[in-house]
Write an enzyme that holds these catalytic residues in place. Structure first.
Site, mmCIF file in Angstrom:
data_model
loop_
_atom_site.group_PDB
_atom_site.id
_atom_site.type_symbol
_atom_site.label_atom_id
_atom_site.label_comp_id
_atom_site.label_asym_id
_atom_site.label_seq_id
_atom_site.Cartn_x
_atom_site.Cartn_y
_atom_site.Cartn_z
ATOM 1 N N GLN A 74 0.833 -1.211 0.000
ATOM 2 C CA GLN A 74 0.000 0.000 0.000
ATOM 3 C C GLN A 74 0.865 1.258 0.000
ATOM 4 O OE1 GLN A 74 -3.203 0.780 -0.416
ATOM 5 N NE2 GLN A 74 -3.622 -1.362 -0.865
ATOM 6 N N SER A 75 1.983 1.214 -0.705
ATOM 7 C CA SER A 75 2.904 2.356 -0.710
ATOM 8 C C SER A 75 2.275 3.598 -1.352
ATOM 9 C CB SER A 75 4.164 1.963 -1.485
ATOM 10 O OG SER A 75 4.950 3.111 -1.736
ATOM 11 N N ASN A 76 2.265 4.684 -0.580
ATOM 12 C CA ASN A 76 1.828 5.967 -1.134
ATOM 13 C C ASN A 76 2.894 6.523 -2.072
ATOM 14 O OD1 ASN A 76 -0.634 6.297 0.546
ATOM 15 N ND2 ASN A 76 0.877 6.260 2.208
#
Ligand code: PLP
Length: 324
Positions: free
Chosen positions: A73-75
């Site tokens: 879920q890397s921004n």
């Protein structure tokens, strides 16, 4: 800083506003928020500021493909994919772990933004990025590797500029912040802020709430990157680990594991101010700040800025755990 390459990717200055209902509910301090969840690039976040400098450097190197890495879920990965799309570049994302059953949150956005995703184990991330870059070169493309979190001196420069932006807004609004509180992880945001704080003679605390690192480790990493960033900008500043304010009391069950403190902070801030925090970074940092207020470590008579660093899309990946 004027001689450093920068391209425009975001909407700046980001808004700075009071949180009056939350201030009242907590019985002080006087709380303000800096909205880097509104920086643009496919729902915003702190990486827009870093990418304005990193992508400018990529273009100066004639790159046509951005390669970076992150968690599922890397921004940072999602914002890099958005920056690539915006610049007409390709993007390869190396994500840790296995593809999940459901494509949600940032991962969904990575896909919509056209990024190519490669899954790998945590300790194989650097090698996988290098392999992807080698393959791209063999295909005649020109890759540019952006490190984890965009956290090198070029990326951290984005938060040196951000500190200058904040000080200008504070001057106009006749505000002085006793502390600036935010989520700290790969050290780029905090390194940029402490360099910017010294450059603008800010006299207050720049307090990173660690999301995943032990205190001494994060202090050391931020000090090293801040010193390197200052050198990159030709500023004669040096930072020791003890110069860096880090609180690592809120690591909970580890990176990306949302607990009651994060859930409560997200619901409280949403319901008193209409502001959305995220489950991994800003929810954890805000929960830590509330606890420090309750314990009296942040005084009720202070004026405190919470720097919102984004992460909103991850809310949807945690829907089952967040729904009331
Ligand atoms: C929403 C959000 N907040 C805070 C951070 C931490 O920033 P940094 O990695 O520069 O410490 C990140 C990225 O890691 C993030 O995505």
């Amino acid at each position: 800083m004027d001689r450093i390459n920068r391209i425009s990717l975001g909407f700046f200055p980001t808004p700075l506003h009071a949180l009056p209902r939350l201030t009242e509910k907590l019985g002080g301090p006087r709380l303000f928020i800096k909205r880097d969840d509104q920086t643009g690039l496919a729902t915003g976040g702190n990486k827009t500021r870093k990418l304005e400098f990193l992508v400018a450097d990529a273009r100066a190197h004639k790159a046509d493909t951005l390669v970076t890495a992150g968690a599922q879920q890397s921004n940072h990965a999602r914002q890099t994919a958005a920056a690539a799309a915006r610049m007409g570049m390709k993007c390869v994302l190396v994500l840790r772990g296995q593809p999940p059953a459901e494509c949600q949150g940032n991962l969904l956005l990575d896909d919509l933004l056209g990024a190519q995703i490669r899954w790998t184990e945590k300790n194989a991330v650097p090698a996988t990025m290098e392999a992807a870059a080698a393959e791209l070169r063999a295909q005649g493309r020109a890759p540019y590797i952006i490190p984890y979190g965009g956290s090198n001196p070029i990326g951290a420069t984005g938060y040196v500029a951000a500190m200058e932006e904040l000080m200008e807004q504070a001057r106009e609004m006749r505000l002085h912040f006793d502390r600036i509180v935010f989520a700290s992880s790969s050290s780029g945001t905090q390194a940029g802020l402490v360099v910017g704080a010294r450059a603008t003679s800010y006299r207050g605390q720049v307090l990173g709430i660690s999301v995943d690192e032990q205190r001494e480790d994060l202090q050391r990493k931020v000090a090293e990157l801040a010193t390197a960033t200052a050198a990159y900008l030709k500023l004669d500043f040096h930072f020791a680990p003890d110069d860096i304010a880090v609180n690592a009391d809120y690591l909970g069950a580890g990176y990306g594991v949302m607990g009651d403190p994060e859930r409560d902070a997200i619901r409280l801030t949403a319901q008193t101010e209409g502001v959305l925090l995220d489950p991994v970074y800003t929810g954890r940092a805000f929960a830590g700040m509330i606890d420090l207020i309750r314990k009296g470590e942040i005084g009720r008579d202070e004026t405190v800025l919470f720097w919102h660093t984004g992460g909103t899309p991850a809310l949807f990946a945690y829907a089952d755990e967040l729904a009331g």
